[in-house]
Design a protein around this motif. Structure first.
Motif, PDB file in Angstrom:
ATOM      1  N   ARG A 166       0.829  -1.203   0.000  1.00 43.53           N
ATOM      2  CA  ARG A 166       0.000   0.000   0.000  1.00 43.53           C
ATOM      3  C   ARG A 166       0.869   1.260   0.000  1.00 43.53           C
ATOM      4  NH1 ARG A 166      -2.140  -0.917   4.258  1.00 43.53           N
ATOM      5  NH2 ARG A 166      -3.937  -2.114   3.554  1.00 43.53           N
ATOM      6  N   ALA A 167       1.920   1.248   0.779  1.00 39.82           N
ATOM      7  CA  ALA A 167       2.805   2.412   0.852  1.00 39.82           C
ATOM      8  C   ALA A 167       3.506   2.658  -0.481  1.00 39.82           C
ATOM      9  CB  ALA A 167       3.838   2.218   1.967  1.00 39.82           C
ATOM     10  N   ASP A 168       3.977   1.608  -1.114  1.00 43.39           N
ATOM     11  CA  ASP A 168       4.641   1.781  -2.410  1.00 43.39           C
ATOM     12  C   ASP A 168       3.655   2.210  -3.485  1.00 43.39           C
ATOM     13  OD1 ASP A 168       7.132   1.265  -1.481  1.00 43.39           O
ATOM     14  OD2 ASP A 168       7.337  -0.734  -2.358  1.00 43.39           O
ATOM     15  N   GLY A 169       2.401   1.790  -3.333  1.00 41.34           N
ATOM     16  CA  GLY A 169       1.387   2.190  -4.306  1.00 41.34           C
ATOM     17  C   GLY A 169       1.118   3.677  -4.295  1.00 41.34           C
ATOM     18  N   ARG A 170       1.512   4.351  -3.232  1.00 44.35           N
ATOM     19  CA  ARG A 170       1.305   5.797  -3.130  1.00 44.35           C
ATOM     20  C   ARG A 170       2.512   6.599  -3.625  1.00 44.35           C
ATOM     21  NH1 ARG A 170      -1.369   5.804   2.987  1.00 44.35           N
ATOM     22  NH2 ARG A 170      -3.322   4.744   2.430  1.00 44.35           N
ATOM     23  N   ARG A 171       3.562   5.916  -3.981  1.00 47.24           N
ATOM     24  CA  ARG A 171       4.752   6.623  -4.468  1.00 47.24           C
ATOM     25  C   ARG A 171       4.547   7.078  -5.911  1.00 47.24           C
ATOM     26  NH1 ARG A 171       9.631   2.555  -3.352  1.00 47.24           N
ATOM     27  NH2 ARG A 171      10.478   3.867  -5.031  1.00 47.24           N
ATOM     28  N   ARG A 172       4.853   8.329  -6.202  1.00 44.19           N
ATOM     29  CA  ARG A 172       4.640   8.869  -7.549  1.00 44.19           C
ATOM     30  C   ARG A 172       5.695   8.412  -8.538  1.00 44.19           C
ATOM     31  NH1 ARG A 172       7.081  14.467  -8.165  1.00 44.19           N
ATOM     32  NH2 ARG A 172       8.438  14.771  -6.367  1.00 44.19           N
ATOM     33  N   ASP A 173       6.780   7.787  -8.034  1.00 42.83           N
ATOM     34  CA  ASP A 173       7.821   7.310  -8.945  1.00 42.83           C
ATOM     35  C   ASP A 173       7.618   5.853  -9.354  1.00 42.83           C
ATOM     36  OD1 ASP A 173       8.332   6.458  -6.321  1.00 42.83           O
ATOM     37  OD2 ASP A 173      10.482   6.247  -6.711  1.00 42.83           O
ATOM     38  N   ILE A 174       6.539   5.212  -8.886  1.00 45.96           N
ATOM     39  CA  ILE A 174       6.214   3.844  -9.296  1.00 45.96           C
ATOM     40  C   ILE A 174       5.004   3.897 -10.218  1.00 45.96           C
ATOM     41  CG2 ILE A 174       5.483   1.569  -8.512  1.00 45.96           C
ATOM     42  CD1 ILE A 174       7.004   2.020  -5.956  1.00 45.96           C
ATOM     43  N   HIS A 175       5.160   3.367 -11.409  1.00 46.15           N
ATOM     44  CA  HIS A 175       4.140   3.506 -12.459  1.00 46.15           C
ATOM     45  C   HIS A 175       3.610   2.119 -12.845  1.00 46.15           C
ATOM     46  CE1 HIS A 175       6.922   7.129 -13.300  1.00 46.15           C
ATOM     47  NE2 HIS A 175       5.982   7.465 -12.417  1.00 46.15           N
ATOM     48  N   MET A 176       2.796   1.556 -11.979  1.00 42.79           N
ATOM     49  CA  MET A 176       2.283   0.192 -12.135  1.00 42.79           C
ATOM     50  C   MET A 176       1.022   0.182 -12.990  1.00 42.79           C
ATOM     51  SD  MET A 176       1.530  -2.567  -9.103  1.00 42.79           S
ATOM     52  CE  MET A 176       0.204  -1.640  -8.319  1.00 42.79           C
ATOM     53  N   MET A 177       0.890  -0.867 -13.810  1.00 38.98           N
ATOM     54  CA  MET A 177      -0.275  -1.018 -14.683  1.00 38.98           C
ATOM     55  C   MET A 177      -0.688  -2.489 -14.740  1.00 38.98           C
ATOM     56  SD  MET A 177       0.723   1.453 -17.914  1.00 38.98           S
ATOM     57  CE  MET A 177       2.128   0.420 -18.329  1.00 38.98           C
ATOM     58  N   PHE A 178      -1.957  -2.706 -15.068  1.00 41.19           N
ATOM     59  CA  PHE A 178      -2.499  -4.049 -15.237  1.00 41.19           C
ATOM     60  C   PHE A 178      -3.177  -4.164 -16.606  1.00 41.19           C
ATOM     61  CE2 PHE A 178      -2.270  -3.371 -10.721  1.00 41.19           C
ATOM     62  CZ  PHE A 178      -1.887  -4.602 -10.203  1.00 41.19           C
ATOM     63  N   GLY A 179      -3.281  -5.388 -17.106  1.00 40.35           N
ATOM     64  CA  GLY A 179      -4.048  -5.659 -18.317  1.00 40.35           C
ATOM     65  C   GLY A 179      -5.415  -6.199 -17.965  1.00 40.35           C
ATOM     66  N   PHE A 180      -6.448  -5.618 -18.560  1.00 45.84           N
ATOM     67  CA  PHE A 180      -7.829  -6.055 -18.337  1.00 45.84           C
ATOM     68  C   PHE A 180      -8.413  -6.455 -19.685  1.00 45.84           C
ATOM     69  CE2 PHE A 180     -12.426  -4.939 -17.885  1.00 45.84           C
ATOM     70  CZ  PHE A 180     -12.745  -5.923 -16.962  1.00 45.84           C
ATOM     71  N   TYR A 181      -8.976  -7.671 -19.768  1.00 51.62           N
ATOM     72  CA  TYR A 181      -9.433  -8.237 -21.036  1.00 51.62           C
ATOM     73  C   TYR A 181     -10.938  -8.455 -21.019  1.00 51.62           C
ATOM     74  CZ  TYR A 181      -4.540  -9.329 -22.065  1.00 51.62           C
ATOM     75  OH  TYR A 181      -3.186  -9.247 -22.314  1.00 51.62           O
ATOM     76  N   VAL A 182     -11.563  -8.103 -22.126  1.00 50.96           N
ATOM     77  CA  VAL A 182     -12.963  -8.435 -22.350  1.00 50.96           C
ATOM     78  C   VAL A 182     -13.017  -9.320 -23.592  1.00 50.96           C
ATOM     79  CG1 VAL A 182     -15.281  -7.591 -22.851  1.00 50.96           C
ATOM     80  CG2 VAL A 182     -13.777  -6.287 -21.326  1.00 50.96           C
ATOM     81  N   VAL A 183     -13.495 -10.542 -23.411  1.00 47.50           N
ATOM     82  CA  VAL A 183     -13.531 -11.512 -24.513  1.00 47.50           C
ATOM     83  C   VAL A 183     -14.953 -12.064 -24.601  1.00 47.50           C
ATOM     84  CG1 VAL A 183     -12.583 -13.647 -25.445  1.00 47.50           C
ATOM     85  CG2 VAL A 183     -11.117 -12.109 -24.098  1.00 47.50           C
ATOM     86  N   TYR A 184     -15.512 -12.031 -25.799  1.00 48.89           N
ATOM     87  CA  TYR A 184     -16.826 -12.640 -25.992  1.00 48.89           C
ATOM     88  C   TYR A 184     -16.825 -13.483 -27.251  1.00 48.89           C
ATOM     89  CZ  TYR A 184     -17.731  -8.566 -29.059  1.00 48.89           C
ATOM     90  OH  TYR A 184     -17.662  -7.581 -30.030  1.00 48.89           O
ATOM     91  N   GLY A 185     -17.694 -14.483 -27.256  1.00 40.11           N
ATOM     92  CA  GLY A 185     -17.814 -15.382 -28.395  1.00 40.11           C
ATOM     93  C   GLY A 185     -19.230 -15.902 -28.506  1.00 40.11           C
ATOM     94  N   GLN A 186     -19.529 -16.456 -29.657  1.00 45.33           N
ATOM     95  CA  GLN A 186     -20.876 -16.918 -29.975  1.00 45.33           C
ATOM     96  C   GLN A 186     -20.896 -18.412 -30.220  1.00 45.33           C
ATOM     97  OE1 GLN A 186     -22.451 -15.447 -33.722  1.00 45.33           O
ATOM     98  NE2 GLN A 186     -24.516 -15.284 -32.874  1.00 45.33           N
ATOM     99  N   ARG A 187     -21.907 -19.073 -29.700  1.00 43.38           N
ATOM    100  CA  ARG A 187     -22.091 -20.478 -30.057  1.00 43.38           C
ATOM    101  C   ARG A 187     -22.679 -20.529 -31.484  1.00 43.38           C
ATOM    102  NH1 ARG A 187     -25.130 -25.442 -26.832  1.00 43.38           N
ATOM    103  NH2 ARG A 187     -25.179 -26.868 -28.624  1.00 43.38           N
ATOM    104  N   PRO A 188     -22.117 -21.362 -32.357  1.00 45.32           N
ATOM    105  CA  PRO A 188     -22.632 -21.410 -33.730  1.00 45.32           C
ATOM    106  C   PRO A 188     -24.137 -21.692 -33.776  1.00 45.32           C
ATOM    107  CG  PRO A 188     -20.592 -22.652 -33.546  1.00 45.32           C
ATOM    108  CD  PRO A 188     -21.001 -22.286 -32.145  1.00 45.32           C
ATOM    109  N   GLU A 189     -24.771 -21.156 -34.811  1.00 48.70           N
ATOM    110  CA  GLU A 189     -26.214 -21.356 -34.962  1.00 48.70           C
ATOM    111  C   GLU A 189     -26.545 -22.821 -35.168  1.00 48.70           C
ATOM    112  OE1 GLU A 189     -28.691 -19.346 -34.697  1.00 48.70           O
ATOM    113  OE2 GLU A 189     -27.881 -17.313 -34.849  1.00 48.70           O
ATOM    114  N   ARG A 190     -25.599 -23.541 -35.788  1.00 48.36           N
ATOM    115  CA  ARG A 190     -25.830 -24.985 -36.042  1.00 48.36           C
ATOM    116  C   ARG A 190     -24.610 -25.761 -35.627  1.00 48.36           C
ATOM    117  NH1 ARG A 190     -28.580 -25.149 -42.098  1.00 48.36           N
ATOM    118  NH2 ARG A 190     -30.449 -23.915 -41.590  1.00 48.36           N
TER     119      ARG A 190
END
Length: 337
Positions: A313-337
């Motif tokens: 938590r303390a390191d997360g407040r430091r302005r010299d640490i530039h942390m990032m995460f990847g967030f994915y949205v994936v969708y798909g369809q079941r074939p009609e047949r």
């Protein structure tokens, strides 16, 4: 008559069902029967609410130990904050799949039920089901939404009718076999129906290497490493596309979003997203994710977990640490047949 095979001779079948299910005729009238139904319903609800309390946090009791994050009020508040974060990232959209006129929808691992409730408000003609290991959802909800306690990694028994849309969000750290779960979704969605998963790559990165050697880096290595040793996937986001393909879905669409941590980005949008990301983590998020997995599986003491979380938590407040995460949205369809 043919002799039974060796396999048949060695087979053993245990049938626990009685020959006849006897009817209880002791109820005097409908009122006494209603009273009995109410009693048994209350008893079942009570057993589901028999939560596990440990190290100052509350956990689910149904399928005890299969989910390692808490279900208490601080965690529920955090989950609702993550819901707002997701709405911000998706420009106030609940989903990205091109669904049309959904009639039957399920939200897997619904948590506080906030997504299911919002969806039910947006689509009042749809029947919306939310399932979770914990009965922590509110009782005052739209009439077209229902919640049930269930383990989504077990075989589903949600009725014979398939779903038009299956939604799942933030299952990282809670699912052991995503491939199996996606195949279950494929079997349970109607032909032409859609399935959408929204999830994380749980391990953070920093383009300038500023996370290296910090308390944040140690936190995620220790905590997520413990989850992975326990059999849970900490970074399902990048793998979702393959799991969708393996399950048989078509028209698969993948969107990746960058989520910074903190207000260090210059861009106002990323600054706001980063502020929400930091707020939800500092809202008992660090302790909540770490406590059970480290104390149950790695023999850490509660105080050691609190120190690790405090350093992150303390390191997360430091302005010299530039942390990032990847967030994915994936969708798909079941074939009609």
């Amino acid at each position: 008559m043919a002799e039974p095979s060796a396999q048949e001779q060695n087979a053993t079948t245990t049938d626990h069902a009685p020959a006849n299910v006897e009817v209880d005729t002791s109820y005097e009238n409908d009122a006494s029967y209603d009273e009995a139904q109410s009693w048994y319903s209350a008893s079942l609800t009570s057993s589901a609410l028999d939560f596990r309390h440990e190290n100052g946090r509350r956990y689910h009791r149904f399928r005890d130990g299969s989910y390692l994050l808490p279900n208490d009020e601080p965690e529920n508040d955090r989950l609702d904050m993550v819901h707002e974060l997701c709405l911000l990232v998706l420009q106030r959209r609940l989903f990205l799949a091109p669904i049309v006129n959904p009639q039957r929808v399920i939200d897997l691992a619904t948590g506080t039920g906030i997504w299911a409730i919002d969806f039910a408000d947006q689509y009042p003609e749809a029947e919306v089901l939310g399932c979770d290991l914990s009965p922590i959802q509110p009782t005052s909800v739209p009439p077209n939404v229902k919640f049930l306690v269930d383990d989504i990694e077990s075989e589903w028994a949600y009725g014979k009718d398939p779903f038009d849309f299956i939604h799942a969000r933030f299952l990282a750290l809670s699912i052991r076999d995503f491939g199996k779960l996606l195949k279950q979704c494929y079997r349970s969605v109607k032909p032409g129906g859609w399935v959408e998963f929204q999830d994380w790559d749980g391990y953070p990165v920093s383009e300038d290497g500023s996370i290296e050697g910090t308390g944040l880096e140690r936190y995620y290595k220790e905590v997520y490493g413990a989850f992975e040793e326990a059999g849970y996937d900490a970074r399902p986001g990048p793998k979702l596309e393959k799991w969708f393909k393996d399950a048989g879905f078509v028209n698969i669409h993948v969107e990746k979003f960058v989520i910074p941590y903190g207000v260090w980005p210059k861009d106002p949008y990323y600054k706001t997203v980063g502020a929400w990301m930091q707020a939800q983590a500092e809202s008992n998020g660090f302790e909540g994710a770490a406590m059970a997995v480290l104390t149950r599986f790695k023999q850490w003491k509660k105080e050691e977990v609190l120190v690790l979380s405090s350093q992150a938590r303390a390191d997360g407040r430091r302005r010299d640490i530039h942390m990032m995460f990847g967030f994915y949205v994936v969708y798909g369809q079941r074939p009609e047949r």
